[in-house]
Design a protein around this motif. Sequence first.
Motif, PDB file in Angstrom:
ATOM      1  N   THR A   3       3.181  46.485  33.234  1.00 39.40           N
ATOM      2  CA  THR A   3       2.404  45.240  33.218  1.00 39.40           C
ATOM      3  C   THR A   3       2.003  44.972  31.767  1.00 39.40           C
ATOM      4  O   THR A   3       2.055  45.876  30.913  1.00 39.40           O
ATOM      5  CB  THR A   3       1.119  45.350  34.068  1.00 39.40           C
ATOM      6  N   GLY A  41      -0.062  41.816  28.941  1.00 39.87           N
ATOM      7  CA  GLY A  41      -0.730  40.531  28.752  1.00 39.87           C
ATOM      8  C   GLY A  41       0.295  39.583  28.133  1.00 39.87           C
ATOM      9  O   GLY A  41       0.970  39.931  27.164  1.00 39.87           O
ATOM     10  N   PHE A  71      -6.606  48.702  24.524  1.00 42.06           N
ATOM     11  CA  PHE A  71      -6.539  47.542  25.423  1.00 42.06           C
ATOM     12  C   PHE A  71      -7.459  46.424  24.948  1.00 42.06           C
ATOM     13  O   PHE A  71      -7.192  45.243  25.181  1.00 42.06           O
ATOM     14  CB  PHE A  71      -6.971  47.998  26.822  1.00 42.06           C
ATOM     15  N   GLN A  97      -6.024  44.621  21.180  1.00 40.18           N
ATOM     16  CA  GLN A  97      -5.280  43.469  21.717  1.00 40.18           C
ATOM     17  C   GLN A  97      -6.062  42.179  21.521  1.00 40.18           C
ATOM     18  O   GLN A  97      -5.882  41.200  22.241  1.00 40.18           O
ATOM     19  CB  GLN A  97      -4.970  43.706  23.200  1.00 40.18           C
ATOM     20  N   ARG A 105      -9.080  41.393  22.153  1.00 39.26           N
ATOM     21  CA  ARG A 105      -9.986  40.950  23.209  1.00 39.26           C
ATOM     22  C   ARG A 105     -11.391  40.793  22.661  1.00 39.26           C
ATOM     23  O   ARG A 105     -11.803  41.497  21.721  1.00 39.26           O
ATOM     24  CB  ARG A 105      -9.973  41.940  24.382  1.00 39.26           C
ATOM     25  N   ILE A 163       1.991  41.752  25.401  1.00 44.43           N
ATOM     26  CA  ILE A 163       1.273  42.836  24.720  1.00 44.43           C
ATOM     27  C   ILE A 163       1.013  43.940  25.736  1.00 44.43           C
ATOM     28  O   ILE A 163       0.559  43.665  26.858  1.00 44.43           O
ATOM     29  CB  ILE A 163      -0.082  42.331  24.178  1.00 44.43           C
ATOM     30  N   GLU A 164       1.370  45.180  25.391  1.00 43.43           N
ATOM     31  CA  GLU A 164       1.066  46.305  26.284  1.00 43.43           C
ATOM     32  C   GLU A 164       0.860  47.541  25.427  1.00 43.43           C
ATOM     33  O   GLU A 164       0.491  47.416  24.264  1.00 43.43           O
ATOM     34  CB  GLU A 164       2.147  46.464  27.365  1.00 43.43           C
ATOM     35  N   MET A 165       1.059  48.763  26.003  1.00 48.11           N
ATOM     36  CA  MET A 165       0.636  49.951  25.252  1.00 48.11           C
ATOM     37  C   MET A 165       1.628  51.108  25.262  1.00 48.11           C
ATOM     38  O   MET A 165       1.253  52.235  24.938  1.00 48.11           O
ATOM     39  CB  MET A 165      -0.732  50.413  25.801  1.00 48.11           C
ATOM     40  N   LEU A 217       0.148  39.680  33.313  1.00 50.00           N
ATOM     41  CA  LEU A 217      -0.942  39.542  34.292  1.00 50.00           C
ATOM     42  C   LEU A 217      -1.881  38.391  33.956  1.00 50.00           C
ATOM     43  O   LEU A 217      -2.723  37.998  34.760  1.00 50.00           O
ATOM     44  CB  LEU A 217      -1.749  40.856  34.362  1.00 50.00           C
ATOM     45  N   LEU A 218      -1.767  37.881  32.727  1.00 45.72           N
ATOM     46  CA  LEU A 218      -2.602  36.751  32.302  1.00 45.72           C
ATOM     47  C   LEU A 218      -1.991  36.189  31.033  1.00 45.72           C
ATOM     48  O   LEU A 218      -1.119  36.805  30.432  1.00 45.72           O
ATOM     49  CB  LEU A 218      -4.045  37.207  32.035  1.00 45.72           C
ATOM     50  N   ARG A 262      -2.929  35.516  27.429  1.00 44.53           N
ATOM     51  CA  ARG A 262      -3.964  35.898  26.475  1.00 44.53           C
ATOM     52  C   ARG A 262      -4.396  34.767  25.573  1.00 44.53           C
ATOM     53  O   ARG A 262      -5.450  34.812  24.961  1.00 44.53           O
ATOM     54  CB  ARG A 262      -3.497  37.098  25.644  1.00 44.53           C
ATOM     55  N   ILE A 317      -8.786  39.993  33.370  1.00 42.27           N
ATOM     56  CA  ILE A 317      -7.762  39.921  34.428  1.00 42.27           C
ATOM     57  C   ILE A 317      -8.500  39.691  35.741  1.00 42.27           C
ATOM     58  O   ILE A 317      -9.172  40.588  36.253  1.00 42.27           O
ATOM     59  CB  ILE A 317      -6.933  41.214  34.464  1.00 42.27           C
TER      60      ILE A 317
HETATM   61  O1  LIG Z   1      -3.536  42.458  28.852  1.00 41.80           O
HETATM   62  C1  LIG Z   1      -2.943  43.474  29.219  1.00 41.80           C
HETATM   63  C2  LIG Z   1      -2.512  43.654  30.559  1.00 41.80           C
HETATM   64  C3  LIG Z   1      -1.883  44.817  30.907  1.00 41.80           C
HETATM   65  N1  LIG Z   1      -1.682  45.764  29.973  1.00 41.80           N
HETATM   66  C4  LIG Z   1      -2.084  45.598  28.686  1.00 41.80           C
HETATM   67  O2  LIG Z   1      -1.898  46.485  27.850  1.00 41.80           O
HETATM   68  N2  LIG Z   1      -2.704  44.446  28.332  1.00 41.80           N
END
Ligand SMILES: O=c1cc[nH]c(=O)[nH]1
Length: 321
Positions: A150, A152, A223, A227, A229, A257-259, A283-284, A286, A292
């Motif tokens: 998953t 962003g 996260f 990212q 946020r 964007i993920e990890m 999932l959204l 950004r 989320i």
């Molecule tokens: O915004 C997100 C959603 C899932 N995983 C992430 O790393 N970021």
Amino acid sequence: MASGERKFHPVKSSEQLADYIIQEGLIKLRNPHINEKDEDVLYHIALSNKSHDLKEMFQDIKFVCFGGSPTRMQKFAEYLVTELKVKIPAGQTLSNIAQGSDRYVLYKVGPVLSVSHGMGIPSLSIIFHEIVKLIYHAGCSDVIFFRIGTSGGLGLEPGSVVITDKAVDGLLRPYMELSTLGMVLQHPSNLDQEVTEELLALADPEKDGYSTSVGKTMCTLDFYEGQARLDGAFCDYNESDKMSFLSRVYSRGIRNIEMESLCFAAYCYRAGLRGRAVVCVTLLDRLKGDQITTPHEIMEEWQSRPQKLVCAYIKRKLGIE
Ligand SMILES: O=c1cc[nH]c(=O)[nH]1
Ligand SMILES: O=P(O)(O)O[C@@H]1C[C@H](O)[C@@H](CO)O1
């Protein structure tokens, strides 16, 4: 130098490491020390090449699918049982092969491994090392690796699927840095365009009801602030700082964007795995927010979207309708 003192062997430069070509065929571990011991314990999945006959257990593996959460990878394994028409003997159930460890889950469905990697590069790195060693000890060949995850999204409808064509770090650099012996090694991350194109060709937005596209992925170490946020426990910037950064990232072709993608891509390349791909649902968006808020059952369906695409690819490769 005093006699008998060990001569320091400089660690190969990342260029030398990166020179390892992507090879077909048998996995060749790029670690001469592994065969110096009579047992190799895969600690985090509670297996070893002495206590288990890894060849007998895993030699038919052709696909390894990683994903963040244990439940997701169990559900993926259950989905594969149906889709690949794998017979489970009466009275038996799909079992977590790594049950001796409470760190990760590992399921085998025919020639496919479904394995969880937890969250973030450090967690993925550990299981990645041990899975590569597992398939090496098992004598597997021509194995294709996937990350099913998953993320962003950036400028995409939530629920859209992104197939990664390049993974970059939080500074938008196409390599993963690893502090090693007090030095920083940079491991290039690149993915297999052929697999990416084959996956995209299997998507059908009209039929699916959502878009699947190829894009760059930014892989961060965090996260929240990592990212951009605004809703973490700490935040040293404001909305306009956030939006100018995310707009710059978007302008560089990044669509999610993920990890984990950066480590996944870099380590697949280091392992000489020709086939490797990252497929994540967003999932959204950004560019429109940080939280989320999608209801759980909708998220469940969204999380199945990368699984369906990767399963379709595997079925195509196995000649299963
Ligand atoms: O915004 C997100 C959603 C899932 N995983 C992430 O790393 N970021
Ligand atoms: O595959 P998953 O869903 O774990 O990928 C992203 C990146 C982090 O692991 C996690 C953060 O919510 O989701």
